[in-house]
Write a protein that holds these residues in place. Structure first.
Motif, mmCIF file in Angstrom:
data_model
loop_
_atom_site.group_PDB
_atom_site.id
_atom_site.type_symbol
_atom_site.label_atom_id
_atom_site.label_comp_id
_atom_site.label_asym_id
_atom_site.label_seq_id
_atom_site.Cartn_x
_atom_site.Cartn_y
_atom_site.Cartn_z
ATOM 1 N N ASP A 30 0.832 -1.211 0.000
ATOM 2 C CA ASP A 30 0.000 0.000 0.000
ATOM 3 C C ASP A 30 0.862 1.256 0.000
ATOM 4 O OD1 ASP A 30 -2.414 -1.320 -0.029
ATOM 5 O OD2 ASP A 30 -2.664 -1.309 2.146
ATOM 6 N N LEU A 31 1.863 1.268 0.875
ATOM 7 C CA LEU A 31 2.720 2.449 0.982
ATOM 8 C C LEU A 31 3.513 2.675 -0.305
ATOM 9 C CD1 LEU A 31 4.227 2.166 4.611
ATOM 10 C CD2 LEU A 31 2.237 3.486 3.866
ATOM 11 N N ALA A 32 3.983 1.591 -0.896
ATOM 12 C CA ALA A 32 4.789 1.725 -2.122
ATOM 13 C C ALA A 32 3.932 2.281 -3.267
ATOM 14 C CB ALA A 32 5.395 0.376 -2.507
ATOM 15 N N TYR A 33 2.705 1.800 -3.392
ATOM 16 C CA TYR A 33 1.815 2.323 -4.432
ATOM 17 C C TYR A 33 1.576 3.816 -4.211
ATOM 18 C CZ TYR A 33 0.429 -2.414 -5.982
ATOM 19 O OH TYR A 33 0.410 -3.689 -6.478
ATOM 20 N N SER A 34 1.314 4.171 -2.944
ATOM 21 C CA SER A 34 1.061 5.581 -2.649
ATOM 22 C C SER A 34 2.307 6.425 -2.909
ATOM 23 C CB SER A 34 0.641 5.767 -1.191
ATOM 24 O OG SER A 34 -0.632 5.208 -0.991
ATOM 25 N N ALA A 35 3.456 5.903 -2.526
ATOM 26 C CA ALA A 35 4.704 6.635 -2.745
ATOM 27 C C ALA A 35 4.913 6.895 -4.232
ATOM 28 C CB ALA A 35 5.890 5.855 -2.169
ATOM 29 N N ASP A 40 6.203 10.443 -3.493
ATOM 30 C CA ASP A 40 6.464 10.853 -2.113
ATOM 31 C C ASP A 40 7.717 10.131 -1.590
ATOM 32 O OD1 ASP A 40 6.494 11.000 0.719
ATOM 33 O OD2 ASP A 40 4.324 11.238 0.799
ATOM 34 N N LYS A 41 8.810 10.882 -1.539
ATOM 35 C CA LYS A 41 10.101 10.297 -1.176
ATOM 36 C C LYS A 41 10.131 9.787 0.265
ATOM 37 C CE LYS A 41 13.855 11.466 -3.860
ATOM 38 N NZ LYS A 41 14.738 12.428 -4.448
ATOM 39 N N ILE A 48 11.378 1.347 2.331
ATOM 40 C CA ILE A 48 12.700 0.718 2.276
ATOM 41 C C ILE A 48 13.187 0.357 3.678
ATOM 42 C CG2 ILE A 48 15.119 1.216 1.702
ATOM 43 C CD1 ILE A 48 13.784 2.649 -0.857
ATOM 44 N N GLU A 49 12.824 1.182 4.654
ATOM 45 C CA GLU A 49 13.177 0.863 6.034
ATOM 46 C C GLU A 49 12.407 -0.368 6.518
ATOM 47 O OE1 GLU A 49 13.267 4.379 8.770
ATOM 48 O OE2 GLU A 49 12.322 2.857 10.026
ATOM 49 N N ASP A 97 11.209 -2.503 -4.261
ATOM 50 C CA ASP A 97 11.612 -2.204 -5.645
ATOM 51 C C ASP A 97 10.808 -1.026 -6.192
ATOM 52 O OD1 ASP A 97 13.309 -4.355 -5.554
ATOM 53 O OD2 ASP A 97 12.036 -5.697 -6.722
ATOM 54 N N ILE A 98 9.499 -1.034 -5.900
ATOM 55 C CA ILE A 98 8.644 0.061 -6.380
ATOM 56 C C ILE A 98 9.042 1.373 -5.688
ATOM 57 C CG2 ILE A 98 6.266 0.942 -6.437
ATOM 58 C CD1 ILE A 98 5.350 -1.989 -6.764
ATOM 59 N N ALA A 99 9.287 1.266 -4.377
ATOM 60 C CA ALA A 99 9.685 2.464 -3.632
ATOM 61 C C ALA A 99 10.993 3.039 -4.180
ATOM 62 C CB ALA A 99 9.820 2.140 -2.146
#
Lengths: 202, 202
Positions: A30-35, A40-41, A48-49, A97-99
């Motif tokens: 979810d976070l990666a899609y939103s990023a 959103d860096k 990644i953390e 990977d997406i992030a």
């Protein structure tokens, strides 16, 4: 976490480790899609953390499984558990990977935006400011689902993540909340958390 | 699909390929969890079949991306797209790994059940029988969300999957529907689809 740091072993039940891995991996997607959608860096760095956290959990889980397996029968019955853990690890890798597209400034191709935009319900990262009416309150007292259709799916407190927080969990000043909801609702909640809106006092 | 079958190339827009990969990979995670939770072999086999579909899509997408990239600038801007596709592929692999626990009779360790049981909303596979009141109806006419809190997240028709079907999509006799909802609601919907309950006629 610096690289190559020795992870200290302390016994944690396999069940707890696996549940946390599963929850983190889902949150990470979810976070990666939103990023990627919002370029959103900061959110991408959180992903990644979390990937590092999943690696640590996978390591601890492997140890627990090895200790638990006393004979071939034990080992056989635990193979499924380690498969699910490995799957959660793969999912978290995919999210990272997406992030990384965001953190490495590869650039969000319009197609990526279009794909993730289909997600009707949005995620938003909200920080609880001093003086916000929600600071110190239990999640159940906020009655967010009924009031504005918002759900708190994770709390970032100092360096820790509380995933899928229980209703009796309190939110505190300085907490970062990952919320999910319709755009209008999460905007309203953001204003509340930041202290711009003081509606809950009535 | 037999192994090593040559995949026929036909041009499909990158956007459509990527969206389908993303949607399938998400559906696969849900299906794999449900397959493991209920030890449902048929559902697990669906997941493994969808994994093959994702591989085909990944192959077609790679070709489209190569054709689209005329110079280094194009290629750079498409790297993000291929990263997202690779991530969807990883996620679908992870789902297939979980499904394989079921198809290979590895055995569902109680911990796995506990982990997936936390999912409050359940998935159910429902086949539309001849004589069911829902056969031939549009999804919007069924008004499932309001009536029983049920959502049709995918339709299996013959060998095809319709993911995230639109409201004006009709359901037909013989369709297999993947539904999500509270246990009570999906039980009621199953009875409707199988023709045991004829409530919609009122």
């Amino acid at each position: 976490m610096p690289k190559f740091e020795k992870i200290e072993y302390k016994p944690i039940p396999v069940r707890a480790l696996l549940l946390e891995m599963k929850n983190i991996s889902e949150l990470m997607i979810d976070l990666a899609y939103s990023a990627a959608l919002f370029n959103d860096k900061e959110l991408a760095e959180d992903v990644i953390e979390l990937e590092e956290r999943t690696d640590t959990l996978a390591y601890l889980l492997d140890i627990e499984i090895m200790i638990a397996a006393r004979d071939a029968k034990d080992a056989e019955s635990l193979i499924g558990v380690s498969t699910v853990a490995a799957a959660a690890d793969k999912i978290s890798d995919a999210a990272a990977d997406i992030a990384a597209i965001v953190t490495r400034n590869i650039g969000i191709h319009p197609i990526i935006g279009e794909i993730f935009e289909k997600v009707e319900e949005r995620l938003m990262k909200v920080t609880v400011n001093e003086g916000s009416v929600i600071a110190g309150k239990r999640i159940e007292d906020l009655d967010l689902a009924a009031r504005m259709g918002v759900d708190i799916i994770a709390i970032r407190r100092n360096k820790d993540w509380i995933l899928d927080p229980q209703d009796d969990e309190r939110v505190f000043r300085g907490d970062t909340l990952i919320t999910r909801g319709a755009p209008m609702g999460i905007k309203e909640f953001k204003d509340l958390a930041e202290g711009k809106l003081r509606e809950l006092e009535e």
